[in-house]
Design a protein around this motif. Sequence first.
Motif, PDB file in Angstrom:
ATOM      1  N   CYS A  17       1.855  -3.811  -7.706  1.00 14.54           N
ATOM      2  CA  CYS A  17       1.761  -5.166  -8.252  1.00 14.54           C
ATOM      3  C   CYS A  17       2.607  -5.191  -9.513  1.00 14.54           C
ATOM      4  O   CYS A  17       2.145  -4.850 -10.590  1.00 14.54           O
ATOM      5  N   PRO A  44      -2.438  -4.789 -13.140  1.00 15.01           N
ATOM      6  CA  PRO A  44      -3.699  -4.046 -13.211  1.00 15.01           C
ATOM      7  C   PRO A  44      -3.469  -2.582 -13.547  1.00 15.01           C
ATOM      8  O   PRO A  44      -2.452  -1.999 -13.183  1.00 15.01           O
ATOM      9  N   CYS A  61      -6.972  -8.858  -2.452  1.00 11.25           N
ATOM     10  CA  CYS A  61      -5.683  -9.023  -3.126  1.00 11.25           C
ATOM     11  C   CYS A  61      -4.805 -10.019  -2.369  1.00 11.25           C
ATOM     12  O   CYS A  61      -4.363  -9.729  -1.245  1.00 11.25           O
ATOM     13  N   ILE A  66      -1.941  -3.749  -2.730  1.00  5.42           N
ATOM     14  CA  ILE A  66      -2.721  -2.527  -2.947  1.00  5.42           C
ATOM     15  C   ILE A  66      -2.766  -1.710  -1.661  1.00  5.42           C
ATOM     16  O   ILE A  66      -2.944  -2.256  -0.568  1.00  5.42           O
TER      17      ILE A  66
HETATM   18  S1  SF4 Z   1      -5.317  -8.959  -6.855  1.00  2.00           S
HETATM   19 FE1  SF4 Z   1      -3.386  -8.021  -6.128  1.00  2.00          FE
HETATM   20  S2  SF4 Z   1      -1.765  -9.391  -6.861  1.00  2.00           S
HETATM   21 FE2  SF4 Z   1      -3.624  -9.868  -8.053  1.00  2.00          FE
HETATM   22  S3  SF4 Z   1      -3.494  -8.590  -9.902  1.00  2.00           S
HETATM   23 FE3  SF4 Z   1      -4.685  -7.424  -8.375  1.00  2.00          FE
HETATM   24  S4  SF4 Z   1      -3.142  -6.150  -7.330  1.00  2.00           S
HETATM   25 FE4  SF4 Z   1      -2.006  -7.771  -8.390  1.00  2.00          FE
END
Ligand code: SF4
Length: 151
Positions: A17, A44, A61, A66
């Motif tokens: 991400c 994150p 997500c 992820i």
């Molecule tokens: S949910 Fe997915 S896109 Fe959103 S911050 Fe977390 S890892 Fe990133």
Amino acid sequence: MPSQERFAKGPIALFECMQQIPCNPCADACPRGAITVKEINDCPSLNEELCNGCGVCMTHCPGLSIFVVDYTYGKDAALVKIPYEFSPLPEAKTVVDALNRQGQWIGTAQVIRVQTSPNKTNIIWLSVPRELAMEVRSIRLRKQSGNMSSP
Ligand code: SF4
Ligand code: SF4
């Protein structure tokens, strides 16, 4: 990127991400409190000692960002869990094409499990050659399963 020492202990989540977007459902979803998003636009960060690779965060997500990698899965194979939103879903035990981040064919993978839950992202568990664990990020279904050669 988790340390080699952490990879040796078992499955762990990998966050790909990279864009600073207002998003944090992964942090809210983690039952172990392993994910921190300090500011809503931050990427994150993971407490790798708290993460057990359960994959719950993957199902929440929206960016399909992820993955879970488990190098302790086998002597020659690693387990890779990928988010999957295409239809049809593959079937367990079938052989599929393994694709990299650019969608290019890089080998074969065997589907170990198809994990579904209503209104959440499906997760495909793949057995892949260990050397491909950090490269396989998608799959392509084959018309006929069981053929381990390139297309
Ligand atoms: S949910 Fe997915 S896109 Fe959103 S911050 Fe977390 S890892 Fe990133
Ligand atoms: S894999 Fe499980 S324990 Fe690890 S960060 Fe995701 S939800 Fe938390």
